[in-house]
Motif scaffolding. Structure first.
Motif, short mmCIF file in Angstrom:
data_model
loop_
_atom_site.label_atom_id
_atom_site.label_comp_id
_atom_site.label_asym_id
_atom_site.label_seq_id
_atom_site.Cartn_x
_atom_site.Cartn_y
_atom_site.Cartn_z
N PHE A 144 -3.75 5.26 4.60
CA PHE A 144 -4.25 5.79 5.86
C PHE A 144 -3.20 5.63 6.96
N LYS A 145 -2.80 6.73 7.55
CA LYS A 145 -1.96 6.74 8.74
C LYS A 145 -2.74 7.43 9.86
N GLN A 146 -2.20 7.41 11.07
CA GLN A 146 -2.89 8.05 12.19
C GLN A 146 -3.09 9.53 11.89
N ASP A 147 -4.37 9.93 11.79
CA ASP A 147 -4.75 11.33 11.56
C ASP A 147 -4.22 11.89 10.24
N GLU A 148 -3.97 11.03 9.26
CA GLU A 148 -3.45 11.51 7.98
C GLU A 148 -3.92 10.62 6.83
N ILE A 149 -4.28 11.26 5.72
CA ILE A 149 -4.60 10.54 4.49
C ILE A 149 -3.62 10.99 3.41
N GLU A 150 -3.03 10.02 2.73
CA GLU A 150 -2.24 10.33 1.54
C GLU A 150 -3.04 9.90 0.32
N LEU A 151 -3.30 10.86 -0.57
CA LEU A 151 -3.98 10.59 -1.84
C LEU A 151 -2.91 10.49 -2.91
N ILE A 152 -2.90 9.39 -3.64
CA ILE A 152 -1.78 9.07 -4.53
C ILE A 152 -2.28 8.87 -5.96
N ILE A 153 -1.62 9.52 -6.90
CA ILE A 153 -1.88 9.30 -8.33
C ILE A 153 -0.61 8.66 -8.92
N GLU A 154 -0.78 7.48 -9.46
CA GLU A 154 0.35 6.73 -10.02
C GLU A 154 0.27 6.76 -11.54
N ARG A 155 1.39 7.12 -12.17
CA ARG A 155 1.46 7.17 -13.63
C ARG A 155 2.62 6.33 -14.12
N GLU A 156 2.49 5.88 -15.35
CA GLU A 156 3.58 5.13 -15.98
C GLU A 156 4.21 6.00 -17.06
#
Length: 243
Positions: A144-156
């Motif tokens: 969560f940043k100001q007025d922004e969402i980063e959705l993250i998918i992490e893979r190995e």
């Protein structure tokens, strides 16, 4: 005496060959430029090696040659390290707490590490498709940043390399409320404009489908305002005149 033979005038140089070589050179340069980005799409997160760092830092007169190629650190994701190392972070009863907030008409705030702990318990991390034998899904996170969402998918990836695909959602605020737009994405070590997110949208669409129950209040317009700030998100069911 016979007639003097007319002196042959030199033929003008053909320019077609030069233009073709120029076009071919430009085409090869463009292909190499695109190919460099394709290579970095599959590069792991974290500190890049010396060769990759040289490419990332390459510039001409202070202007980066490859501005979209950027190293990606995962240190900004609150709670990720603790969760992957098995250290307990209390996961909120998100669905129950949200339902109560809607029923009693008050805003509710969740911290970034709370949401990440909840996602780690809520989702069954499993890689599907043709990559399944070679890739392991390690986790789904939010930042969560100001007025922004980063959705993250992490893979190995093989050799325990960590690969990331993320989607940046920007919140635009107005007197009428808010709107969301997909403004960019991160794939490997490439930060791409929102349009390129089509490459990774199937994974995020599957994620939205899996969380359909939790997202239903938003679809049903029971959540009338969302405020995203550094490290936290607030969901508000109140009408504007009741806030």
């Amino acid at each position: 005496m016979g007639k003097n033979k007319e002196e042959k005038k030199p033929e003008p140089k053909k320019r077609g060959g030069c233009i073709k070589r120029l076009v071919l050179l430009l085409l090869l340069t463009a292909m190499a430029y695109v190919g460099m980005h394709v290579y970095f799409l599959w590069q792991p997160a974290g500190e890049p090696d010396q060769v990759s760092k040289a490419v990332i830092d390459a510039n001409i007169a202070g202007v980066k040659v490859f501005p979209a190629i950027q190293s990606y650190s995962m240190d900004h994701i609150a709670g990720r390290g603790e969760i992957l190392n098995g250290r307990a972070i209390a996961a909120p009863l998100l669905k129950l707490r949200l339902a109560t907030a809607i029923e009693r008409n008050y805003p509710i705030t969740f911290r970034e590490e709370e949401i990440n702990a909840w996602l780690s318990k809520r989702l069954e991390a499993k890689q599907g498709g043709k990559l399944a034998p070679f890739v392991k899904l390690r986790g789904v996170w939010v930042d969560f940043k100001q007025d922004e969402i980063e959705l993250i998918i992490e893979r190995e990836l093989p050799q325990k390399r960590v690969h990331v695909a993320s989607l940046f959602m920007k919140f635009n605020r107005s007197k009428q409320g808010f709107s969301m737009e997909r403004h960019s994405s991160q794939i490997g070590q490439v930060r791409a404009p929102g349009g390129f997110a089509r490459l990774i949208m199937p994974a995020f669409s599957n994620l939205a489908k899996e969380l359909e129950d939790e997202l239903q209040p938003y679809y049903d317009q029971k959540i009338l305002d969302i405020r995203v700030e550094e490290g936290k998100i607030t969901l508000d069911p109140r009408k504007p005149d009741k806030r």
